[in-house]
Motif scaffolding. Sequence first.
Motif, PDB file in Angstrom:
ATOM      1  N   TYR A  25      -2.352  45.038  -6.040  1.00 49.04           N
ATOM      2  CA  TYR A  25      -2.449  45.314  -7.473  1.00 49.04           C
ATOM      3  C   TYR A  25      -3.474  44.397  -8.138  1.00 49.04           C
ATOM      4  O   TYR A  25      -4.333  44.851  -8.891  1.00 49.04           O
ATOM      5  CB  TYR A  25      -1.074  45.131  -8.119  1.00 49.04           C
ATOM      6  CG  TYR A  25      -1.054  45.385  -9.606  1.00 49.04           C
ATOM      7  CD1 TYR A  25      -1.056  46.678 -10.108  1.00 49.04           C
ATOM      8  CD2 TYR A  25      -1.027  44.335 -10.507  1.00 49.04           C
ATOM      9  CE1 TYR A  25      -1.038  46.914 -11.468  1.00 49.04           C
ATOM     10  CE2 TYR A  25      -1.012  44.548 -11.869  1.00 49.04           C
ATOM     11  CZ  TYR A  25      -1.015  45.848 -12.346  1.00 49.04           C
ATOM     12  OH  TYR A  25      -1.001  46.075 -13.694  1.00 49.04           O
ATOM     13  N   SER A  64      -7.003  45.274  -7.062  1.00 48.65           N
ATOM     14  CA  SER A  64      -7.518  46.520  -7.630  1.00 48.65           C
ATOM     15  C   SER A  64      -8.209  46.267  -8.969  1.00 48.65           C
ATOM     16  O   SER A  64      -9.145  46.986  -9.328  1.00 48.65           O
ATOM     17  CB  SER A  64      -6.398  47.551  -7.788  1.00 48.65           C
ATOM     18  OG  SER A  64      -5.516  47.180  -8.831  1.00 48.65           O
ATOM     19  N   TYR A  65      -7.762  45.250  -9.697  1.00 51.98           N
ATOM     20  CA  TYR A  65      -8.395  44.912 -10.972  1.00 51.98           C
ATOM     21  C   TYR A  65      -9.529  43.909 -10.802  1.00 51.98           C
ATOM     22  O   TYR A  65     -10.591  44.051 -11.394  1.00 51.98           O
ATOM     23  CB  TYR A  65      -7.360  44.372 -11.967  1.00 51.98           C
ATOM     24  CG  TYR A  65      -6.481  45.467 -12.502  1.00 51.98           C
ATOM     25  CD1 TYR A  65      -6.935  46.322 -13.496  1.00 51.98           C
ATOM     26  CD2 TYR A  65      -5.217  45.677 -11.988  1.00 51.98           C
ATOM     27  CE1 TYR A  65      -6.144  47.356 -13.975  1.00 51.98           C
ATOM     28  CE2 TYR A  65      -4.419  46.703 -12.456  1.00 51.98           C
ATOM     29  CZ  TYR A  65      -4.878  47.535 -13.447  1.00 51.98           C
ATOM     30  OH  TYR A  65      -4.097  48.556 -13.906  1.00 51.98           O
ATOM     31  N   SER A  83      -8.718  45.682   0.820  1.00 58.44           N
ATOM     32  CA  SER A  83      -7.570  44.784   0.724  1.00 58.44           C
ATOM     33  C   SER A  83      -6.883  44.574   2.046  1.00 58.44           C
ATOM     34  O   SER A  83      -6.381  43.501   2.345  1.00 58.44           O
ATOM     35  CB  SER A  83      -6.546  45.342  -0.263  1.00 58.44           C
ATOM     36  OG  SER A  83      -7.042  45.289  -1.565  1.00 58.44           O
TER      37      SER A  83
END
Length: 91
Positions: A24, A27-28, A85
């Motif tokens: 998460y 992803s940013y 990732s």
Amino acid sequence: MAFEFTGDKRVHAGEATEGQTTAYIESYTSQVPSGIFLTAAIASISASLVFKAIRKDHAALFVGQWVAPFLILGLYNKMVKQHGSDADTRS
């Protein structure tokens, strides 16, 4: 107490996975341009030099120590962009 190393203990691609929290965050953070981290490092070097010139030695050391973390974060960001990732999520 001795540590005994037996066999090959290396982790190979796809054997271990990252958690959802890491995915998460990545992803940013992967959307941040790599140049931002380099700019932040150069800015902290410049700010440290300014603090040193005006004889604020503690501030110069404090701000100067930000350079390495900015560059490390930039490398991490670049690696996530290039390699993803997680190894097992690649096709």
